[in-house]
Design a protein around this motif. Structure first.
Motif, short mmCIF file in Angstrom:
data_model
loop_
_atom_site.label_atom_id
_atom_site.label_comp_id
_atom_site.label_asym_id
_atom_site.label_seq_id
_atom_site.Cartn_x
_atom_site.Cartn_y
_atom_site.Cartn_z
N ARG A 1 107.42 51.56 2.48
CA ARG A 1 107.01 52.70 3.36
C ARG A 1 105.35 53.00 3.14
O ARG A 1 104.75 53.07 3.82
CB ARG A 1 107.84 53.82 2.98
CG ARG A 1 107.51 54.91 4.05
CD ARG A 1 108.57 56.01 4.05
NE ARG A 1 109.69 55.67 4.87
CZ ARG A 1 111.07 55.42 4.73
NH1 ARG A 1 111.28 55.43 3.33
NH2 ARG A 1 111.82 54.97 5.64
N SER A 2 105.27 52.85 1.66
CA SER A 2 103.91 53.18 1.11
C SER A 2 103.13 52.12 1.57
O SER A 2 101.96 52.47 2.03
CB SER A 2 103.76 53.55 -0.35
OG SER A 2 103.72 52.46 -0.88
N LYS B 1 100.19 56.67 14.17
CA LYS B 1 100.35 56.07 12.66
C LYS B 1 99.00 55.39 12.40
O LYS B 1 98.53 55.44 11.28
CB LYS B 1 101.45 55.21 12.80
CG LYS B 1 101.73 54.49 11.33
CD LYS B 1 102.61 55.25 10.66
CE LYS B 1 102.89 54.69 9.01
NZ LYS B 1 103.98 53.77 8.93
N ASP C 1 109.64 53.50 9.95
CA ASP C 1 109.41 54.68 10.52
C ASP C 1 110.13 55.51 11.48
O ASP C 1 110.48 56.55 11.51
CB ASP C 1 107.79 54.55 11.33
CG ASP C 1 106.76 54.22 10.42
OD1 ASP C 1 106.36 55.01 9.79
OD2 ASP C 1 106.26 53.19 10.35
N GLN D 1 102.22 52.65 5.23
CA GLN D 1 101.32 53.76 5.47
C GLN D 1 99.95 53.73 5.29
O GLN D 1 98.84 53.81 5.91
CB GLN D 1 101.83 54.92 4.39
CG GLN D 1 101.15 56.38 4.39
CD GLN D 1 101.33 56.83 5.84
OE1 GLN D 1 102.37 57.07 6.27
NE2 GLN D 1 100.47 57.65 6.35
#
Ligand SMILES: Nc1nc2c(ncn2[C@@H]2O[C@H](COP(=O)(O)OP(=O)(O)OP(=O)(O)O)[C@@H](O)[C@H]2O)c(=O)[nH]1
Ligand SMILES: [Mg+2]
Length: 232
Positions: free
Chosen positions: A22-23, A217, A133, A26
């Motif tokens: 996830r990071s 995003k 996401d 991101q």
């Protein structure tokens, strides 16, 4: 009790890998979808239609989860997008570590959107966060309208339900309105898009939903004031 002691470390380990994924997503501004359903609901068919509706300047990568074969990856590769196959060798779901390993074989920095097709199974994949996401669940009208209440977790955790094979509604006992009501009982926030991958109908609002989230995003303007795509 024993069951809990065995399951907890597996899920904890998965959560750690999911957090790393996830990071990374991101950092890259990459929107990631985890596509789930029971076998044969139409995940790959929907993926193929979605690829054909997305604009050419939106760069998409695909991860295909399959127990043994490369059949779905071959179908998707024919659309000219980068695809990585994960064979789970018997496991009924993808986990975050498998996805993390697959990411190494994708041109991540060039991508705007990553679509992950999970293994066909309505139960196990729901337990495993991949770092995505959004979870998107496909349910075809031929599976029986009782599925949301019988297998609630996958629907409860999803942002979107794509109700597929609407071309077959006249030949089934599925009541689409009742099915949507039950989906909302399980998850009042769910956005529902009825589609037919066979007839290529119903895709515009789903593709609009995806494009909005990709833009948000990536931080290309937009944001929470953007108008939502119309689902049911
Ligand atoms: N009539 C009809 N058939 C469809 C539709 N979408 C998919 N199918 C058919 O359903 C079957 C399964 O479709 P797939 O896209 O392979 O389903 P899947 O969910 O990816 O299957 P697994 O990866 O094995 O879990 C194929 O024979 C498709 O042609 C649809 O909208 N209508
Ligand atoms: Mg498939």
């Amino acid at each position: 009790m024993v069951k809990v002691r065995i399951a907890a470390p597996v899920l904890q380990e998965n959560s750690a890998a999911a957090a790393e994924n996830r990071s990374l997503f991101q950092e890259l501004g990459l929107f990631v979808v985890n596509l789930m359903s029971s076998p044969g609901s139409g995940k790959t068919s929907i993926l193929e239609r979605t690829l054909s509706h997305l604009p050419a300047d939106l760069k998409v990568g695909v991860i295909e989860g399959d127990i043994y074969t490369t059949k779905d990856a071959e179908r998707v590769a024919a659309h000219g997008v980068p695809v990585v196959q994960i064979n789970t060798a018997g496991a009924c779901h993808l986990d975050a570590r498998m996805v993390k390993a697959a990411l190494e074989d994708l041109p991540l920095k060039e991508l705007d959107l990553l679509l992950v097709e999970n293994v066909g199974n309505l139960i196990c994949p729901a337990e495993f966060d991949l770092g995505e996401d959004a979870r998107v669940v496909v349910l075809s009208v031929t599976e029986g309208a009782d599925k949301p209440l019988k297998y609630p977790l996958v629907f409860r955790l999803a942002a979107v339900a794509l109700v597929n094979k609407t071309d077959l509604l006249p030949y089934t006992d599925c009541d689409l309105d009742a099915l949507c009501r039950d989906l909302r009982v399980v998850n009042p926030e769910l956005t529902i898009f009825p589609v037919s991958a066979r007839l290529d109908t119903g895709f515009a609002p789903w593709v609009k939903w995806l494009r909005e989230r990709v833009r948000i995003k990536k931080g290309r303007g937009g944001g929470s004031h953007e108008q939502e795509s119309a689902g049911i």
